[in-house]
Design a protein around this motif. Structure first.
Motif, PDB file in Angstrom:
ATOM      1  N   ASP A   1       4.517   7.244   8.200  1.00 53.03           N
ATOM      2  CA  ASP A   1       3.207   7.564   7.640  1.00 53.03           C
ATOM      3  C   ASP A   1       3.245   7.227   6.146  1.00 53.03           C
ATOM      4  OD1 ASP A   1       0.988   8.733   6.489  1.00 53.03           O
ATOM      5  OD2 ASP A   1       1.089  10.550   7.736  1.00 53.03           O
ATOM      6  N   ARG A   2       2.344   6.385   5.722  1.00 55.82           N
ATOM      7  CA  ARG A   2       2.334   5.933   4.318  1.00 55.82           C
ATOM      8  C   ARG A   2       2.286   7.103   3.336  1.00 55.82           C
ATOM      9  NH1 ARG A   2       0.742   0.938   2.048  1.00 55.82           N
ATOM     10  NH2 ARG A   2       0.091   1.233  -0.100  1.00 55.82           N
ATOM     11  N   GLU A   3       1.690   8.191   3.757  1.00 49.12           N
ATOM     12  CA  GLU A   3       1.555   9.352   2.875  1.00 49.12           C
ATOM     13  C   GLU A   3       2.748  10.313   2.982  1.00 49.12           C
ATOM     14  OE1 GLU A   3      -1.001   9.244   0.842  1.00 49.12           O
ATOM     15  OE2 GLU A   3      -1.661   7.430   1.881  1.00 49.12           O
ATOM     16  N   GLN A   4       3.639  10.014   3.887  1.00 52.50           N
ATOM     17  CA  GLN A   4       4.750  10.951   4.136  1.00 52.50           C
ATOM     18  C   GLN A   4       6.086  10.212   4.131  1.00 52.50           C
ATOM     19  OE1 GLN A   4       4.494  14.411   4.926  1.00 52.50           O
ATOM     20  NE2 GLN A   4       2.338  14.250   4.320  1.00 52.50           N
TER      21      GLN A   4
ATOM     22  N   TYR B   1       7.342   0.876   9.280  1.00 51.85           N
ATOM     23  CA  TYR B   1       7.815   1.862   8.305  1.00 51.85           C
ATOM     24  C   TYR B   1       7.271   1.502   6.931  1.00 51.85           C
ATOM     25  CZ  TYR B   1      11.116   3.894  11.584  1.00 51.85           C
ATOM     26  OH  TYR B   1      11.674   4.549  12.654  1.00 51.85           O
ATOM     27  N   TYR B   2       6.917   2.512   6.187  1.00 52.64           N
ATOM     28  CA  TYR B   2       6.528   2.331   4.787  1.00 52.64           C
ATOM     29  C   TYR B   2       7.709   2.780   3.929  1.00 52.64           C
ATOM     30  CZ  TYR B   2       2.000   1.840   6.918  1.00 52.64           C
ATOM     31  OH  TYR B   2       0.976   1.402   7.703  1.00 52.64           O
TER      32      TYR B   2
ATOM     33  N   PRO C   1       5.030  11.531  -4.478  1.00 50.56           N
ATOM     34  CA  PRO C   1       3.679  10.975  -4.454  1.00 50.56           C
ATOM     35  C   PRO C   1       2.918  11.341  -5.727  1.00 50.56           C
ATOM     36  CG  PRO C   1       3.926  12.728  -2.840  1.00 50.56           C
ATOM     37  CD  PRO C   1       5.267  12.515  -3.432  1.00 50.56           C
ATOM     38  N   PRO C   2       2.004  10.479  -6.152  1.00 50.48           N
ATOM     39  CA  PRO C   2       1.258  10.791  -7.371  1.00 50.48           C
ATOM     40  C   PRO C   2       0.442  12.065  -7.186  1.00 50.48           C
ATOM     41  CG  PRO C   2       0.317   8.892  -6.243  1.00 50.48           C
ATOM     42  CD  PRO C   2       1.580   9.227  -5.531  1.00 50.48           C
ATOM     43  N   ALA C   3       0.278  12.786  -8.282  1.00 49.51           N
ATOM     44  CA  ALA C   3      -0.516  14.018  -8.216  1.00 49.51           C
ATOM     45  C   ALA C   3      -1.956  13.672  -7.849  1.00 49.51           C
ATOM     46  CB  ALA C   3      -0.475  14.714  -9.569  1.00 49.51           C
TER      47      ALA C   3
ATOM     48  N   ILE D   1       4.442   1.004  -2.686  1.00 50.93           N
ATOM     49  CA  ILE D   1       4.819   1.263  -1.293  1.00 50.93           C
ATOM     50  C   ILE D   1       4.719  -0.043  -0.511  1.00 50.93           C
ATOM     51  CG2 ILE D   1       4.251   2.540   0.801  1.00 50.93           C
ATOM     52  CD1 ILE D   1       3.140   4.752  -0.977  1.00 50.93           C
ATOM     53  N   HIS D   2       5.800  -0.387   0.156  1.00 54.27           N
ATOM     54  CA  HIS D   2       5.846  -1.610   0.958  1.00 54.27           C
ATOM     55  C   HIS D   2       6.011  -1.209   2.421  1.00 54.27           C
ATOM     56  CE1 HIS D   2       6.606  -3.182  -2.993  1.00 54.27           C
ATOM     57  NE2 HIS D   2       7.756  -2.523  -3.076  1.00 54.27           N
TER      58      HIS D   2
END
Lengths: 270, 443
Positions: B58-61, B88-89, B99-101, B113-114
């Motif tokens: 998950d791109r956010e995780q 996979y990210y 992660p940015p605030a 992120i790649h």
């Protein structure tokens, strides 16, 4: 001061060899660079290597000599001259050059390999072996060919020991395993060879060729019933392949051979 | 003095250097030795720091973290326990990704992120796109044009893997040559698709296969222990790997012993005997046939390496059921029909004897080349010289080897698409024109 004959050879070398655009481009670049930097030994070295890669030995030598006159204690030039002498089957000429190169840069494994080969060609087998052992110890991943080259200089028991040591480092490289198998058979260590084959078979995706090899070894050793069992196991392994592989002409031929081999041979004991 | 990194020292240095504050990435990240459950991620920084990859599906995780010990500039981080055929990210850096605030964008290049997608389980068919670059590394406008032509061609279709056929970085295969010719030329592809290289003569000027040392061997992490399939070779000079239902074999035609009883040959035989994949693609630098900027009929050309590959290795490859042979060295594109058994020089070529199936091999033309599924020895292969990804011949080459159906003195690259039992190859020139194509269908 450079000897006149060397200058002549270098001039000749700069104008010869017009075989391939890539070589011509390399020569043009080096000739231009040398025109502005005539005292640059590395450029002569590079031009010599260009000729050596194309087996233009005379031109290569002329350039290496010019480089050596400019930089007599340059390890790379000494190594190149040693390599050239070896390529021309002149180990007596190569060895002192490679000795000097090694003294200047003991960590250069390419020099050490060349030196080992020069020593071997001069029948100084013990020293050659020490040099090979040094290279194998220092290499990050020793090349299988180098390991085999070293093993070939030894008696079968010693060679087997070297191969076992190498296999412990590299893992089961087929070329090394096959040489070890052959040595074990030569030494009559059939059970060791069979154990090795068992390991290789267990790790293989397709087992039939290893099992066939097992059967062949057992038959050569006079263990006929075990041989037949191995051939039968190979046949079973072949049968377990997917249809498209099992039904290929190659598999069909092998299956026929294995079917014959797995039955008692006319001259074999019951 | 060699400073040996320790965990305490690493922590101390990390405390002095806040993440992303001082260092920047000079090279990569790039993907190596991809297998269904593992991959190696590499990158280079301008200053020493820790090596950390944060990743997740998950791109956010990006909650999974892999790291290697040491404070370095050359970062090599293996990821294991991955799921096959999964995207996979990931990010790379000196510390796990934060992660940015909320409300702030993570625009720092260090936080970029790649993504990559792992290969499917070995043997499983999956539509696969392969980009093939022979002799690319000229650092020239031509190399850029060839690259851009492919990017336009493939558009949003992901490149599953790419092959470098040697002479990857001119003129000497030095680290600086590789930086310009590979790392600054294909950064996006390097980040998302695993690259599998072969050694060329120019690469070998700065590398040594016997000692596994030099720039080429320092830059690439290749499977010596069959980490990605096949039989272990014990060396990075030659290796094999699987992707989906394809088995790839990379040979070292330049700097490894090419004798019939040499280790490379023994490995090749074992590897061919072991594979159960539908397709076998072999790649190496020196062509078995060419009349381009090199001449495979000349014994002196390339010190006989082309002769060796044709007379010694080709019979074994054909016996082992190879389907496609990709080579470079000659800066042209040359492509045969389905052929078998031609191991001599061009005057000995006999179309009646050596062509298994003639024609253009094109669906809609003479028809695709057809082969039986299964390991059929000597059923024929297509030989493709595609060595013009960096330049075409500077003066008109003869291009008259009788084995070839088509020969072009044009810069370009080749694209292979494999879908189940069908393989398509397309050659795209530097202007984006589709200049040759063919299909092989197994049934």
């Amino acid at each position: 001061m450079r000897a006149p004959e060397t200058i002549l050879l270098v001039v000749l070398a700069a104008t010869a060899l017009r075989a391939h655009p890539e070589i011509e481009a390399g020569l043009a670049r080096l000739n231009a660079a040398l025109a502005t930097q005539p005292g640059n030994a590395d450029l002569y070295l590079e031009r010599g290597e260009l000729y050596a890669r194309h087996e233009e030995w005379i031109h290569a030598e002329a350039n290496f000599l010019a480089a050596a006159e400019l930089a007599p204690r340059h390890a790379g030039i000494l190594r190149a001259r040693g390599a050239l002498a070896l390529a021309r089957r002149r180990p007596t000429e190569a060895l002192p050059l490679l000795n000097e190169a090694r003294d200047l840069d003991p960590a250069d494994l390419s020099t050490r390999i060349l030196r080992a080969r020069a020593l071997r060609q001069l029948d100084r087998i013990g020293e050659a072996g020490e040099e090979f052992d040094y290279v194998l110890r220092q290499s990050r991943t020793p090349s299988p060919d180098l390991i085999l080259e070293r093993a070939a200089m030894l008696t079968p028991p010693e060679a087997l020991r070297v191969l076992e040591g190498a296999l412990a480092r590299t893992g089961p490289v087929p070329a090394l395993e096959l040489r070890a198998l052959a040595l074990e058979e030569t030494l009559g260590r059939i059970d060791d060879a069979l154990a090795r084959l068992e390991r290789l078979t267990a790790a293989a995706e397709r087992k039939e060729t290893w099992l066939r090899r097992r059967g062949d070894l057992l038959r050569r050793s006079g263990r006929e019933s075990e041989a037949r069992a191995a051939f039968a196991a190979a046949l079973a392994a072949l049968g377990s392949l997917p249809d498209w592989l099992r039904e290929s002409p190659e598999s069909a031929t092998l299956a026929k051979e294995l079917a014959t081999l797995s039955h008692p041979q006319p001259s074999s004991p019951p | 003095m060699i400073l040996r990194p320790t965990p305490l020292l690493a922590l101390f240095l990390l405390s002095l250097s806040p993440v992303g504050a001082a260092t920047s990435i000079l090279r990569g990240p790039y993907l190596q030795s991809a297998a269904p459950d593992s991959i190696v991620i590499r990158w280079r920084t301008d200053a020493t720091e820790a090596s950390v990859v944060s990743y997740g599906t998950d791109r956010e995780q990006l909650t999974s973290v892999a790291k290697t010990e040491g404070i370095l500039t050359e970062h090599i981080v293996p990821l294991s326990g991955l799921k096959p055929a999964t995207t996979y990210y990931y990010t790379v850096g000196a510390a796990p990704y934060a992660p940015p605030a909320a409300g702030k964008s993570g625009s720092s290049s260090r936080a970029a992120i790649h993504s990559f997608t792992t290969p499917p389980p070995a043997g499983t068919a999956k539509p696969t796109r392969i980009w093939v670059l022979g002799d690319p590394g000229t650092k020239s406008d031509v190399q850029r044009a060839v690259r851009d032509a492919y990017y336009n061609f493939t558009a949003k279709r992901a490149t599953d893997l790419w092959l470098l056929l040697g002479d990857n970085a001119y003129p000497d295969g030095t680290d600086a040559d590789y930086q310009k010719a590979i790392f600054e030329m294909y950064p996006a592809t390097l980040r998302s698709s695993p690259v599998w290289p072969a050694l060329g003569n120019h690469d070998a000027r700065s590398a040594n296969s016997e000692t596994q040392s030099g720039v080429y061997y320092d830059i690439f992490t290749l499977p010596t222990r069959a980490q990605a399939g096949g039989v272990m070779s014990g060396t990075e000079a030659y290796y094999s790997f699987d992707y989906a239902n394809i088995h790839f074999i990379c040979l070292d035609s330049h700097d490894t012993d090419r004798k019939p009883d040499g280790a490379m040959m023994q490995w090749l035989k074992a590897d061919l005997a072991a594979t159960t994949r539908d397709w076998i693609i072999a790649f190496f630098h020196h062509p078995t046939y060419t009349k381009g900027t090199h001449d495979s009929d000349k014994d002196s050309d390339s010190s006989g390496r082309m002769n060796d590959m044709r007379a010694i290795f080709l019979p074994v490859l054909e016996q082992g059921g190879v389907d496609l042979i990709l080579t470079g060295h000659s800066h042209v594109y040359e492509r045969s029909p389905l052929i078998n058994g031609h191991f001599g020089k061009s005057p000995t070529f006999d179309a009646v004897k050596h062509v298994v199936q003639k024609g253009d091999g094109r669906v809609g033309g003479d028809g695709a080349y057809r082969k039986k599924r299964g390991r059929v020895p000597n059923a024929g292969e297509i030989s493709v010289v595609t060595g013009s990804a960096g330049q075409a011949g500077s003066r008109p080459p003869p291009l008259n080897h009788p084995v070839f159906y088509i020969a072009l003195n044009e810069a370009g690259s080749s694209v292979i698409d494999v879908d189940g039992l069908r393989l398509d190859l397309t050659f795209i020139n530097d202007k984006g024109e589709k200049r040759d194509w063919f299909s092989i269908i197994k049934e």
